[in-house]
Design a protein around this motif. Structure first.
Motif, PDB file in Angstrom:
ATOM      1  N   GLY C  29       0.802  -1.225   0.000  1.00 35.63           N
ATOM      2  CA  GLY C  29       0.000   0.000   0.000  1.00 35.63           C
ATOM      3  C   GLY C  29       0.831   1.269   0.000  1.00 35.63           C
ATOM      4  N   ALA C 184      -6.032   1.115  -1.062  1.00 35.37           N
ATOM      5  CA  ALA C 184      -5.083   1.213   0.045  1.00 35.37           C
ATOM      6  C   ALA C 184      -4.095   0.050   0.042  1.00 35.37           C
ATOM      7  CB  ALA C 184      -5.849   1.266   1.365  1.00 35.37           C
ATOM      8  N   ASP C 185      -4.477  -1.060  -0.546  1.00 28.60           N
ATOM      9  CA  ASP C 185      -3.618  -2.240  -0.508  1.00 28.60           C
ATOM     10  C   ASP C 185      -2.642  -2.305  -1.663  1.00 28.60           C
ATOM     11  OD1 ASP C 185      -4.599  -3.099   1.780  1.00 28.60           O
ATOM     12  OD2 ASP C 185      -5.917  -4.655   0.933  1.00 28.60           O
TER      13      ASP C 185
END
Ligand SMILES: Nc1ncnc2c1ncn2[C@@H]1O[C@H](COP(=O)(O)OP(=O)(O)OP(=O)(O)O)[C@@H](O)[C@H]1O
Ligand SMILES: Nc1ncnc2c1ncn2[C@@H]1O[C@H](COP(=O)(O)OP(=O)(O)OP(=O)(O)O)[C@@H](O)[C@H]1O
Ligand SMILES: [Mg+2]
Ligand SMILES: [Mg+2]
Lengths: 382, 336, 362, 431, 362
Positions: C29, C184-185
């Motif tokens: 992320g 986000a990952d």
């Protein structure tokens, strides 16, 4: 090259290529093996049998009566059926064409006129008679034996020894090399014009080139030879010259050359040409310094084919160079070796391999011009 | 030795003359109509002139040569096709009339269409597959040389090769033809392949495919290597597997070359006769146009009228391919 | 951890060593920007991460899996190539849809994503064009669009905005930032020469030079506390001014003597052993102010004035041979060529490097 | 070059004729190009004959040949660069060249010479007479080197082993065939395969049968299509051939194998162990395709394909073939060459080396290289009728096309009537 | 006059019109920069000047000679292609020497010039390499080197520095400036997306938009007095803030009312007829100052803070829907997200545009 190409797929690729190569070379392998075989075997058994020991039924003619020796009051002719072969095993023999396997090795056969024939498994035989034998022809001995593979290069030697083969070789080269280079040059210029220059009628010209691909060679021969004779008579020179055949080969090779090269050149990135133009290069400069080097793969592939065709050609050479002894090309010479009835396969097979060598060398040496990534790094974004 | 010397000098002279022509004419053109360093009307006029002339200078030798060696004979053929056997008397379209009614001609047309359907497609297909597969293995060049070999073998050689494949020996005796040997090995009974009407066409086609695959392979291999590596990398990143890359990235990019190869082989098929001549000479219903033409032209003194008429038909058959190529060229020329 | 791990990664092209052993850990992320001079190996490193370039030495892990030999297609990456690498035979639409088609996304989903990406990149009008009918910037945008359409574990961007105009560049940069936030990952690795991009986008910046890492850290840290001369000069534009100096007093504060004899005191602690050594005194152009009083760092003659509107650049000669000191002063100034000007700066913004280039600030 | 046999040394040769010719012809400095069908070993032989011509006249002779001599001669004459002398084995092709005006008539005198000096002279003159461009029939060609086709080959020892006798009549031959079958053997090896020329060996069979069932004039009418191909006489001859070839028991491999077996391979069956067959019908050249080392006359031998005893009135017909020389460019040297061919020595030199048959009565039979050759020479001289290979006399499209194809179809199963109709149709198409 | 003259130049690709009639005169020796959004036609125009693209309409003169039909090789130009267009089969050295070899320069001269260009562009190490073994930036430098080696009448640069790192970019930019100075007679046309490049290099900037000219003028004029909204927003980064307004009082000074009701007075003269019309009020981010007093232009809430070190960008919401006002304040600030901040600016730096986008300043 993309990293880590080592996936199971690679094996599939290797295997399929091996398979395809096998399929494609198998016929030729047959020819190769045949060319190394004894000429009488060719028509009798399949070439693949030559690779392993095979059981064959054969005939041996024993020496004539003049070879008999007197031993213990008996007249004896002896020898070995498997002359000259180190191994081999006789499994049966006979003396009558009707019963070629009547006897086992070691047995003794009674020939009609009081002669007795014994054959051992190792091939040694003995014909024994109480009285002197007569006749120039020896006894036929039929036998069945396991015969190991037998190869010979006699066929090649015979071809290579043929008279005038060296001169023919040079003739062929003299025909093939300029007949390859000149059309490439001429075609490359034309292809460049057709691919990158603007002029009316360009599309039509391209179509005409495609159309001319189809003109059968045989159609052209008579009109052209007539023309050659006319020109030759007018200039007072022989009609059949090297220049004549070069031009002929060029004429016949051009459509394909132009077609292939144009297609390739049209695919070059135009920014490179533009860049050169901005650098002040004329069309001629661009052609020589940019197009030619970048077209090497196409030039090389065409060169391979044109060379091959001119090298293997017989018809055009016969018509435009003549059939005379001193102007014969290699193919012509080899075909003549076959004799009037054209049946000598052993010569055919060997000469096929002799003629193939030069084109293969050409192919192998030009193949490295078929390079990858020739254009890499030249333009960004595409 | 002397011949060698002669050969080398003539070769050099021939090639040099060719180079000199191109260099010289261009130089002269720029001399006669200078535009460098000049301004105004004269310069633009000269420029226009040179721009009009230069393509023809480049094309000149090719066009002259094509005209003499191919166009002139074509015209001659067309002329002959309206004349009789000896090429003397005008006979109108009777040669063509005869042709339409000739069973052998119809047979040839039919066979030729079979050939056209199968051979170009198959040769191009195998050529492409082989070019692609051998491209990325270390022994690819060796494999290619082996597959190219049939091209290099002289025709006489090839016919013997295939004799050793198709040869037929009566049932019971030892087969020297590989195909029959296999058939027998698998318990079948041998066939005289060349004598099976209709099917023998395909056995003959196999030979041409076997030869022409090398051609397709070389040309396509050059094209494949011209594909920008980065587009393949991009496809790899996009998650495409080998087959997807091959079909969706590589093939579309060399489509033009595939068309060229296909066209070339198609035309070659129209001209093919030596295979048929050597293997069956058109017997057992395997006749093709080119061999028929050859037959009429040269066998026993020849009938040039009919031979030429068949040649004309062969040339007419290529017209659709020409049109297709004009279209392609026009498309690719857009904005150039 | 499921990010990216590079352990002593090396690369050579034949005899040419290009990457000399890179150790780097990138968290899942994270948004990491690679910067460095042209030719330092950024693209090569990116291509190695993508699997397009064989790794000559070292080990690379993605999500804790050794990927040295994993083919690119299995690494779950999307990449914007520096050279675009568009598919020349496909329209813009197909170029962008290709990856998703390969991934067997539904038709509607593909269409939705392509159109939204095209919208962001202002390519909607060009969806049916082939790449060859696009301008340079448009091509670059297609390359970006191709990547952002997809849904990978790792994004690799190789100078994705270099051919865009300022407005579009800002807009696209913001879109990339948004993308980073939305996913986000997803790890993003970004190569750029644009300082603003590097500073605004990066969680951490990796400064590369000639195949090795000079410093890794958050943008402001790199700006405020460059670990060495190279980073000091590289981050910030115009580059930090470096003036040869000699340490004349050590302790909690250090006194240096510049060429010309002017002495300055810096709030940097140095060991006594450093006394008398040569050092490099650094100050950023934008930290310099024109001093009207007597307290100043140094003075010099204005050789060139570049008025950029917003700021004015002063090129000052007389302190370092052949290399002018640059001052970046806000606004449009009333200074003429040839004027002698005195400069001052915040003490906290002064830098001192030892002879090997290492910073004296911890 | 070294002359093969030194003039004057061996008294078998008619050296006198050579010396005489030498006296009459001095053409030093001239050149002569000859184009012929002989290649390989044959080329060396013809060169050895030409050496005598060179030696006698001083002419620079260039002999050349081509695999596709048919095509080559058509192209060369048509384009206007013919050789000086052409030697061709195909009367049909010669007729065509003559009708287009490419040949020079050899004149009354040569015609008379042929009548006087060749055995069965009239047949040779007939064979060599063609219509010129103006339609006038004249002698255009000079027969030189003959092959006998009416031969049946066998292995004497195999005959001995089985107790077979050489048949003297066609009836006996048929009986022998049946006997061999009854003994469990296969009598015949027949192969029609010849690549592009597949089928021609069958035409020889049919022609031989034609001569053994019909008078010579029917044969002549047949070759000119004065009687149609569908004539019962022709169909009958085809069926005669069919008696041998279309019976599975009679031929090695069965009838199906006939068409596809190569004619060059098929004689090998005589020599295999056990023999695949006992009889093989083929012309005099076939020993070159026997296994290496086979001695003709001992290991293999031949007998004259016998006539029907029931048709004794037809005599001993012989089918043959041969090459004919013609002047394609009228020069003193080419005239001299035709003259040279009239000397016995031009025949004897070749006779003494290898297979060369000649109808020239003045050539010394003793110069034949071996017994078998001499035997063939005798067959030729004993002939009551000599006829040239009919398929070579027919137009190319028939004799080297439809006829071949027809025979292939015939052994493939078609009826003789259908085949004959096909050929006739093709013939009608080219009229 | 022997510069460049473009008279109603037009270009269309089939049905797509790309250039809509450009009139432009460039004096000999002038340095002109083309700027404009991606795809607006900059490269096309450059390529038409080079003679690489057929001119669909209008006339072009170089040194008073109509060149519509003159081939590129005779126009006396050197060009850096946006796509580099290197000769893939030639080494870097040969790439650079090619043009001179064509011009039949002496060997020594070629060598001298190539080496000096390579030196400037830091390419000396790579002279023997083929383009495919170079990094993106190195390739771009070769493309530049190829042009600057030569001695043309007109230089054309198409985004020549886009792939270079900041330091190299500055250095190269300076070299180009030097070149321009050294070759006073050589006209230079330069396309860039980099404002700094445009501002520092240009004698005049040409702002293009969708195939036509928006404004032509010296850099500072464009910056200070943009002729219209497009130019105003295009020049300067971040772009000028535009706030919808209504003219409520006219005269020597104009009073406008912003959305939200705040009224501001600008020293721009407007005719009485304008009263009541809607207008656009413009102020550059870098002209904004945080106001601590009562006198301010407007106030807003800080939505995002971007600290770039040298300056801080504040994104202010609440004034224009969906589009934040940006303020660029020098230094690192003590302001937090969500703070309400008041801004002020110099009166002279305020802009006002009418409804059609035309500036009210003369
Ligand atoms: N062959 C073509 N057919 C149709 N449109 C084209 C073609 N080539 C370019 N265009 C269009 O022309 C316009 C101008 O292109 P140009 O390359 O001049 O843009 P540019 O200003 O250089 O942009 P950039 O900054 O992105 O390089 C673009 O919108 C492009 O899509
Ligand atoms: N095939 C090759 N052979 C040798 N050296 C190479 C090769 N490819 C790249 N290089 C060198 O490797 C170095 C790193 O290249 P890379 O493309 O990674 O640079 P980069 O950091 O991306 O530069 P840029 O910012 O200019 O794109 C460069 O100096 C380049 O010259
Ligand atoms: Mg890079
Ligand atoms: Mg552009």
């Amino acid at each position: 090259m993309i990293a880590s190409a080592r996936s199971p797929l690679v094996w599939v690729v290797h295997l399929s290529v091996i398979l395809l190569v096998l399929l494609w070379t198998l016929p030729t392998a047959g020819l190769l093996i045949s060319s190394l075989r004894d000429k009488d075997q060719l028509a009798v058994s399949g070439w693949w049998t030559a690779l392993s020991t095979s059981t064959q039924s054969l005939v041996y003619r024993a020496p004539g009566a003049d070879k008999q020796v007197e031993k213990d009051g008996k007249f004896v002719i002896s020898g070995n059926l498997l002359e000259g072969q180190s191994t081999g095993l006789v499994s049966a023999f006979g003396f009558n064409s009707r019963e070629p396997t009547a006897f086992q090795p070691g047995q003794t056969a009674d020939l009609s006129d009081g002669e007795r024939l014994t054959v051992q498994a190792d091939g040694t035989f003995e014909i024994v008679s109480d009285k002197g034998m007569e006749g120039t022809r020896g006894q036929r001995i039929f036998y069945t034996a396991a015969v190991p593979p037998r190869f010979t290069i006699d066929n090649y030697i015979e071809v290579m020894r043929a008279e005038g083969i060296g001169a023919s070789f040079i003739n062929s080269l003299t025909v093939a090399i300029p007949s390859t280079i000149i059309p490439i040059l001429v075609a490359a210029f034309a292809a460049y014009a057709l691919a990158w220059m603007k002029f009316p009628g360009r599309a039509i010209l391209i179509a005409v080139v495609v159309g001319l691909l189809v003109v059968p060679l045989q159609m052209s021969l008579i009109p052209l030879l007539k023309l050659y004779n006319g020109v030759g008579a007018f200039l007072g020179v022989p009609a059949k010259t090297y220049v004549g055949i070069w031009l002929a080969h060029m004429g016949f090779g051009l459509p394909l050359a132009i077609y292939l090269l144009r297609n390739y050149m049209a695919g070059l990135p135009r920014e490179i040409m533009e860049s050169a133009r901005v650098d002040g290069a004329s069309d001629f400069d661009i052609f020589v310094k940019i197009i030619l080097p970048l077209s090497f793969p196409a030039l090389a592939s065409f060169a391979i084919f044109q060379f091959l065709w001119t090298w293997n050609d017989l018809l055009v050479a016969m018509v435009f160079l003549g059939t005379g002894n001193d102007s014969l090309v290699l193919t012509g010479r080899l075909v003549n070796l076959l004799g009037s009835r054209g049946g000598n396969w052993e010569i055919l097979t060997a000469s096929a391999f002799i003629t193939i060598i030069v084109p293969l060398i050409v192919f192998f040496s030009l193949q490295r011009y078929l390079v990858r990534g020739l254009l890499a790094g030249s333009v960004k974004g595409g | 030795m002397q011949q060698l010397l002669f050969a080398i000098t003539t070769m050099a002279a021939g090639v040099l003359a060719c180079v000199a022509y191109f260099y010289g004419t261009n130089w002269i053109l720029d001399r006669i109509f200078p535009s460098k360093g000049l301004t105004g009307k004269v310069a633009s006029r000269n420029l226009r002139i040179t721009n009009t002339i230069r393509p023809w200078l480049f094309l000149g030798p090719a066009m002259v040569s094509l005209t003499i060696y191919l166009i002139y004979p074509v015209i001659e053929s067309v002329w002959l096709s309206f004349h009789d056997k000896s090429g003397q008397t005008f006979v109108g379209i009777s040669n063509f009339k005869w042709m339409i009614n000739d069973g052998e001609f119809r047979q040839s047309i039919y066979n030729n269409f079979l050939w056209l359907l199968v051979v170009p497609a198959a040769a191009t297909f195998f050529g492409l597959i082989i070019a692609a597969l051998t491209d990325r293995i270390w022994w690819g060049n060796i494999a290619k040389t082996l597959i190219f070999m049939p091209m290099a073998i002289s025709f006489v050689g090839a016919s013997v090769i295939w004799k050793f494949i198709y040869d037929f020996r009566p049932e019971g005796s030892e087969q020297i033809g590989l195909l029959n040997a296999l058939v027998v090995a698998f318990g079948g009974s041998p066939e005289a392949w060349m004598t099976l009407p209709f099917w023998n066409n395909f056995f003959l086609m196999v030979i041409l495919i076997w030869i022409q695959t090398g051609f397709a392979m070389v040309i396509l291999s050059a094209a494949l290597r011209g594909i920008p590596e980065e587009t393949i990398e991009a496809a790899v990143i996009d998650g495409a597997n080998g087959l997807q890359i091959f079909f969706k990235i590589m093939i579309p990019q060399i489509w033009g070359t595939i068309a060229v190869v296909w066209t070339t082989i198609t035309i070659l098929v129209l001209k093919v006769f030596d295979i048929v001549l050597a293997m069956t000479n058109g017997q057992w219903q395997s006749q093709v146009l080119a061999n028929l033409m050859f037959d009429w032209m040269f066998r026993g003194g020849g009938d040039f009228g009919r031979g030429a008429a068949i040649a004309v038909v062969i040339m007419v058959l290529v017209i659709p391919i020409m049109i297709w190529n004009i279209r392609n060229a026009a498309k690719e020329m857009e904005g150039r | 951890m499921s990010g990216l791990q590079l352990k002593d990664i090396r690369k050579s092209y034949g005899a040419v060593d290009v990457i000399h052993g890179i150790d780097l850990e990138i968290k899942q992320g994270e948004f990491v920007v690679f910067v460095g001079p042209s030719g330092c190996g950024k693209s090569t490193l990116l291509r190695m991460i993508a699997g397009l370039e064989e790794i000559s030495g070292g080990e690379m892990y993605i999500a804790d899996r050794l990927v040295n030999d994993v083919p690119p297609s299995q690494r779950g990456i999307a990449m914007v190539f520096q050279s675009y690498a568009l598919y020349p035979h496909m329209t813009v639409y197909d170029n962008m849809a290709f990856g998703m088609r390969i991934a067997k996304e539904s038709k509607e989903e593909i269409d939705r994503r392509v159109r939204s990406a095209a919208d962001i990149l202002q390519l909607t009008k060009y969806l049916d064009r082939l790449p060859k009918a696009l301008s340079g910037g448009q091509r670059q945008r297609v390359a970006i669009g191709r990547a952002i359409c997809r849904d990978p574990k790792v994004f690799l961007f190789d100078e994705p905005l270099s051919n865009l105009d300022a407005a579009l560049r800002v807009a696209t940069r913001i879109e990339i930032a948004k993308l980073n936030e939305a996913m986000a990952d997803t790890t993003m690795i970004y190569v750029t020469h644009d300082q603003v991009e590097a500073m605004t986008l990066a969680d951490r910046i990796v400064v590369l030079s000639a195949g090795h890492i000079e410093q890794v850290g958050p943008p402001l840290e790199l700006y405020e506390r460059p670990a060495n001369l190279f980073v000091a000069r590289f981050i910030g534009s115009p580059a930090m001014n470096i003036i040869p100096a000699k340490i004349v007093a050590t302790g909690a504060e250090t006194t240096v003597e510049l060429t010309g004899g002017k002495r300055d005191v810096l709030d940097i602690a140095t060991a006594a052993s450093e006394n008398g050594k040569t050092a490099s005194f650094g100050v950023r152009p934008e930290d310099l102010r024109v001093s009207t009083g007597d307290s100043f760092l140094f003075e010099g003659t204005v050789a060139i004035i570049e008025a950029l509107g917003e700021v004015t650049l002063l090129y000052i000669e007389g302190l370092v041979a052949n290399e002018p000191i640059i001052a970046k002063i806000p606004g449009i100034l009333d200074i003429k060529r040839g004027d002698k000007v005195r400069f001052t700066a915040d003490k906290a913004k002064l830098h001192l490097f030892d002879a090997s280039g290492k910073s004296y600030r911890a | 070059a070294e002359l093969k046999f030194k003039p004057g040394e061996d008294s078998k040769f008619n050296w006198g004729s050579y010396e005489e010719f030498k006296k009459g012809h001095d053409l030093k400095g001239q050149t002569l190009t000859i184009f012929g069908p002989w290649r390989g070993e044959d080329q060396a032989l013809v060169e050895s004959v030409l050496d005598y011509f060179r030696d006698a006249t001083g002419v620079d002779v260039k002999y050349s040949s081509s695999e596709n001599y048919e095509q080559q001669i058509v192209i060369d004459t048509q384009a206007g660069s013919p050789p000086d002398v052409a030697v061709l084995p195909q009367p049909g092709l010669i007729a065509d060249l003559a009708s287009k005006g490419y040949l020079t008539p050899l004149g009354e005198e040569t015609q008379k010479w042929l009548l006087d000096n060749y055995a069965a002279g009239q047949s040779w003159v007939d064979l060599s007479t063609y219509a010129g461009k103006d339609g006038k029939k004249e002698l255009y060609a000079f027969p030189y080197k003959i092959d006998v086709k009416s031969l049946v080959w066998y292995v004497p020892e195999n005959f001995e082993d089985s107790g077979y006798e050489v048949p003297k009549t066609m009836e006996e031959l048929k009986a022998l065939t049946e006997k061999i079958v009854a003994d469990g053997g296969t009598p015949w090896c027949i192969g029609l395969g010849s690549g592009g020329a597949t089928g021609w060996p069958a035409t020889d069979w049919v022609e031989d049968m034609m001569l053994r069932t019909q008078p010579a004039d029917v044969y002549d009418k047949w070759t000119t299509n004065a009687i149609p191909f569908t004539d019962p006489a022709v169909v009958g001859a085809i069926d005669e051939f069919g008696w041998f070839a279309k019976n599975d028991k009679n031929v090695d491999g069965g009838a199906a194998a006939v068409a596809s077996t190569d004619f060059r391979d098929s004689p090998k069956g005589l020599f295999s162990s056990p023999p695949k067959c006992y009889l093989h019908h083929q012309a005099s050249f076939i020993p070159s395709f026997f296994p290496e080392g086979t001695v003709v006359g001992e290991d293999a031998d031949f007998f004259y394909m016998p006539p029907y005893a029931s048709k004794a009135d037809l005599g001993n017909p012989v089918l043959g073939a041969g090459t004919l020389a013609m002047i394609t460019k009228d020069t003193p040297a080419s005239r001299a060459f035709i003259e040279f061919l009239k000397t016995p020595i031009a025949h004897e030199v070749w006779m003494a080396q290898s297979s060369f048959l000649t109808p020239l009565k003045s050539a010394n039979k003793d110069t034949y290289a071996n017994g078998p050759m001499k035997k063939q020479g005798e067959i030729l001289l004993n002939a009551t009728t000599f006829r040239f290979d009919g398929s070579d006399l027919m137009p190319g499209k028939i004799g080297a096309g439809a006829f071949w194809t027809g025979m292939v179809d015939y052994v493939g199963g078609k009826s003789s009537a259908d085949v004959a109709a096909d050929v006739q149709k093709a013939w009608d198409a080219i009229k």
